[in-house]
Design a protein around this motif. Structure first.
Motif, PDB file in Angstrom:
ATOM      1  N   SER A 178      22.997  -3.991 -20.688  1.00  0.00           N
ATOM      2  CA  SER A 178      22.108  -5.045 -20.193  1.00  0.00           C
ATOM      3  C   SER A 178      20.844  -5.128 -21.034  1.00  0.00           C
TER       4      SER A 178
ATOM      5  N   LYS B 116      21.599  -6.942 -24.205  1.00  0.00           N
ATOM      6  CA  LYS B 116      21.737  -8.382 -24.009  1.00  0.00           C
ATOM      7  C   LYS B 116      20.378  -9.070 -24.047  1.00  0.00           C
TER       8      LYS B 116
ATOM      9  N   GLY C 226      24.845 -13.495 -21.392  1.00  0.00           N
ATOM     10  CA  GLY C 226      24.578 -12.668 -20.218  1.00  0.00           C
ATOM     11  C   GLY C 226      23.123 -12.260 -20.087  1.00  0.00           C
TER      12      GLY C 226
END
Length: 314
Positions: A217, A220, A227
């Motif tokens: 995450s 990203k 995402g």
């Protein structure tokens, strides 16, 4: 068929004492084999598209995120009459999901299966979730069938992990969801998986709701990959100020985490297991696991009168 075990069994989650862990609404439930065995004739494992698998895991599993998936398999209850809340596949209730996917780094796979092509012949088993309608002993049958189907796609080795640390998250209304005891990987042990020790220690970023901001995450956001908006929205919901136009993503992320009170915690590494896959015994035995087999981790023996009494209560 669902049941909540006595407190002692909850405290000793994952012990091979007849209790099997199930999931409903992101929290663990427990059923005992004495309630009735798993009837293979009632169930079927099928390949799934992403949508129903993702919906089922989001509804029930303690991990909030969705991994990068390659193959998804569902356990269907062929006898249950689906109610209005059921997720259905082929007209049957979906009561379990097994997900095989791609880890961020191919070394997760090649360190264990050096002779297999990562992502093509080896994958990570990143989610296993059965709901609390499935009787005890259903996990091993479900995973075995899922791996057999995966073998039809050329998969010959699977790496999977069990996190012995508690996994909890707190909703906005104060409700706490998740697994308070962590996992030893008892189900993998039942499958005769090879235990290869701990994975690499790492530092986790803990968000205020108890979830972890994964390295994927973070990447990203920094790389503004597909995402990234969903990760940013999650941080906004926790109180982070939205990024301004042209703001450096790395600078924004650092400030956002400080703003919401994210904490850093060192993790000693999850338990790593390796499973061979194949449609025949010969196909399975040809797969070499490079890492030595170590003794399975177990819960510590009772250390005092109180601990002993809880142990005996089960």
């Amino acid at each position: 068929m669902s049941a909540v075990p006595p407190p002692a069994a909850t405290a000793a989650a994952g012990r091979p004492d007849g209790w099997s862990q199930r999931w409903r609404d992101n929290s663990p439930r427990w059923i005992h084999t004495s309630q009735g065995g798993f009837d293979q004739r009632r169930y079927e494992v099928v390949e799934l598209p992403e949508a129903p698998a993702r919906s089922f895991v989001a509804r029930h599993h303690y991990l909030a995120g969705w991994p990068a998936t390659v193959h998804r398999f569902g356990l269907l209850d062929l006898r249950a009459v689906p109610d209005e809340h059921a997720i259905t596949v082929q007209g049957y209730s979906l009561v379990g999901v097994v997900v095989l996917g791609s880890p961020m780094n191919d070394r997760v796979l090649t360190n264990v299966f050096p002779d297999l092509e990562p992502f093509g012949q080896s994958l990570e088993m990143s989610r296993i979730c059965l709901d609390d309608t499935v009787p005890g002993n259903g996990e091993s049958w479900t995973v075995t069938r899922a791996l057999h189907l995966a073998a039809g796609h050329g998969i010959r080795g699977v790496v999977t992990f069990a996190d012995p640390e508690p996994q909890l998250r707190r909703l906005a209304d104060g409700t706490v969801l998740g697994s308070p005891t962590g996992h030893l990987g008892i189900m993998y042990q039942a499958l005769n998986a090879r235990f290869t020790g701990r994975a690499t220690p790492r530092t986790l970023t803990l968000l205020p709701d108890g979830t972890v901001l994964t390295a994927r995450s973070t990447a990203k956001i920094i790389g503004q990959e597909s995402g990234a908006a969903a990760v940013a929205r999650r941080l906004h919901e926790l109180g982070a100020t939205p990024a301004t136009a042209g703001q450096d993503p790395r600078t924004w992320l650092r400030g956002a985490l400080a703003e919401i009170g994210a904490r850093r915690r060192r993790h000693p590494g999850t338990y790593r297991y390796a499973l061979r896959a194949g449609r025949t015994r010969a196909e399975r035995t040809r797969t070499r696991i490079a890492l030595a087999a170590l003794p399975y981790p177990k819960h510590p023996a009772p250390r005092g009168p109180l601990d002993q009494s809880l142990h005996n209560a089960k």
